[in-house]
Structures are given as structure tokens and as C-alpha cells.
Design a protein around this motif. Structure first.
Motif, mmCIF file in Angstrom:
data_model
loop_
_atom_site.group_PDB
_atom_site.id
_atom_site.type_symbol
_atom_site.label_atom_id
_atom_site.label_comp_id
_atom_site.label_asym_id
_atom_site.label_seq_id
_atom_site.Cartn_x
_atom_site.Cartn_y
_atom_site.Cartn_z
ATOM 1 N N ALA A 1 42.047 44.114 34.155
ATOM 2 C CA ALA A 1 41.564 45.342 33.516
ATOM 3 C C ALA A 1 42.739 46.055 32.854
ATOM 4 N N TRP A 2 42.432 46.869 31.868
ATOM 5 C CA TRP A 2 43.486 47.599 31.170
ATOM 6 C C TRP A 2 44.126 48.657 32.055
ATOM 7 N N ARG A 3 43.372 49.179 33.018
ATOM 8 C CA ARG A 3 43.891 50.255 33.879
ATOM 9 C C ARG A 3 44.072 49.758 35.299
ATOM 10 N N TRP A 4 44.925 50.441 36.031
ATOM 11 C CA TRP A 4 45.161 50.127 37.433
ATOM 12 C C TRP A 4 45.552 51.413 38.151
ATOM 13 N N GLN A 5 45.537 51.337 39.487
ATOM 14 C CA GLN A 5 46.002 52.459 40.309
ATOM 15 C C GLN A 5 47.357 52.063 40.871
ATOM 16 N N LYS B 1 41.373 45.797 38.955
ATOM 17 C CA LYS B 1 40.230 44.900 38.779
ATOM 18 C C LYS B 1 40.627 43.775 37.828
ATOM 19 N N PHE B 2 39.960 42.627 38.004
ATOM 20 C CA PHE B 2 40.182 41.516 37.092
ATOM 21 C C PHE B 2 38.950 40.630 37.071
ATOM 22 N N GLU B 3 38.864 39.830 36.037
ATOM 23 C CA GLU B 3 37.816 38.820 35.938
ATOM 24 C C GLU B 3 38.494 37.462 35.878
ATOM 25 N N THR C 1 34.068 38.979 39.048
ATOM 26 C CA THR C 1 34.848 40.211 38.980
ATOM 27 C C THR C 1 35.350 40.518 40.380
ATOM 28 N N ALA C 2 36.606 40.880 40.494
ATOM 29 C CA ALA C 2 37.205 41.190 41.790
ATOM 30 C C ALA C 2 38.263 42.270 41.594
ATOM 31 N N THR C 3 38.787 42.769 42.707
ATOM 32 C CA THR C 3 39.862 43.756 42.699
ATOM 33 C C THR C 3 40.956 43.271 43.628
#
Length: 121
Positions: free
Chosen positions: A62-66, A79-81, A91-93
Motif C-alpha cells: 500500500a502507498w501508506r503505512w503506520q 497492508k499489501f497484496e 490482501t494482508a497486513t
């Protein structure tokens, strides 16, 4: 249109002496290092997750992350695919913990869309 492009290009390549009001030299201020570097940690975590996948080339983060830092420990949630072994897109994190003193990942977990957690490190 061409005049605007030329004007913008000349602005981008102008020297600092043309844009400052005084003759004082411009000096670079060294950045102080305070804890783990966010981009470096996210990149290392991405590579670690990617290396565990069935199809590494299917990794789409994903473009964003924490990102959070607590002393010398940084944590990343992103998150990523990716494509699984059956060819389906999932899809997972991932949750990655980085120890800056040891310069290594200390924990890496993946939570899939069904809520199942896999411990990778």
C-alpha cells in the motif's frame, strides 16, 4: 506554452546567488540522527516480507503505512497484496519490529484478511 516551459526550466536551474538577497554563502545543515530512519526500516521490512512470498514479483505494498518509534525500536504496519500459491490475489497486513541498535528485524508477523496470523521471524 513553450515560453512557460522554458521559464520553468530556467527557474529550476538558476544558481543560489540569483535567488538570494545577500552574499552570504549557503551552507548545508547536517541532519541529526535521532532513532531509526523511517524509509530505511520500511524498505527492509518490505524486502523481508517479499522474500517469503510464493511469487515475489506479485508483492504490491500500500502507498501508506503506520510507523512508530519507541527508543531504538521502530514498528511498521503496512497492508499489501500478493498472489498466493493458487494464483489468487490476497490482501494482508504485516507488522514488523526493527531494533536499530542491533540493526535487524526482531519480529515479523503477517495478518491475512481472514484474521489468521503467521509469524515469519
Amino acid at each position: 506554452m513553450i515560453v512557460i516551459g522554458v521559464g520553468a526550466a530556467s527557474f529550476l536551474f538558476s544558481s543560489p546567488s540569483e535567488t538570494t538577497d545577500n552574499d552570504a554563502p549557503i551552507e548545508a545543515v547536517p541532519a541529526e540522527r535521532s532513532g531509526p530512519n523511517e524509509i530505511d526500516v520500511v524498505s527492509v521490512c518490505d524486502l523481508a516480507v517479499k522474500s517469503t512470498l510464493v511469487s515475489e514479483s506479485s508483492f504490491e505494498p500500500a502507498w501508506r503505512w503506520q510507523f512508530a518509534v519507541n527508543g531504538n525500536t521502530a514498528t511498521v504496519r503496512r497492508k499489501f497484496e500478493a498472489t498466493n500459491g493458487f494464483g489468487a490475489k490476497i490482501t494482508a497486513t504485516y507488522h514488523c519490529e526493527w531494533n536499530d541498535t542491533q540493526r535487524r528485524i526482531t519480529a515479523l508477523r503477517v495478518l491475512d484478511s481472514l484474521g489468521q496470523e503467521s509469524v515469519l521471524r
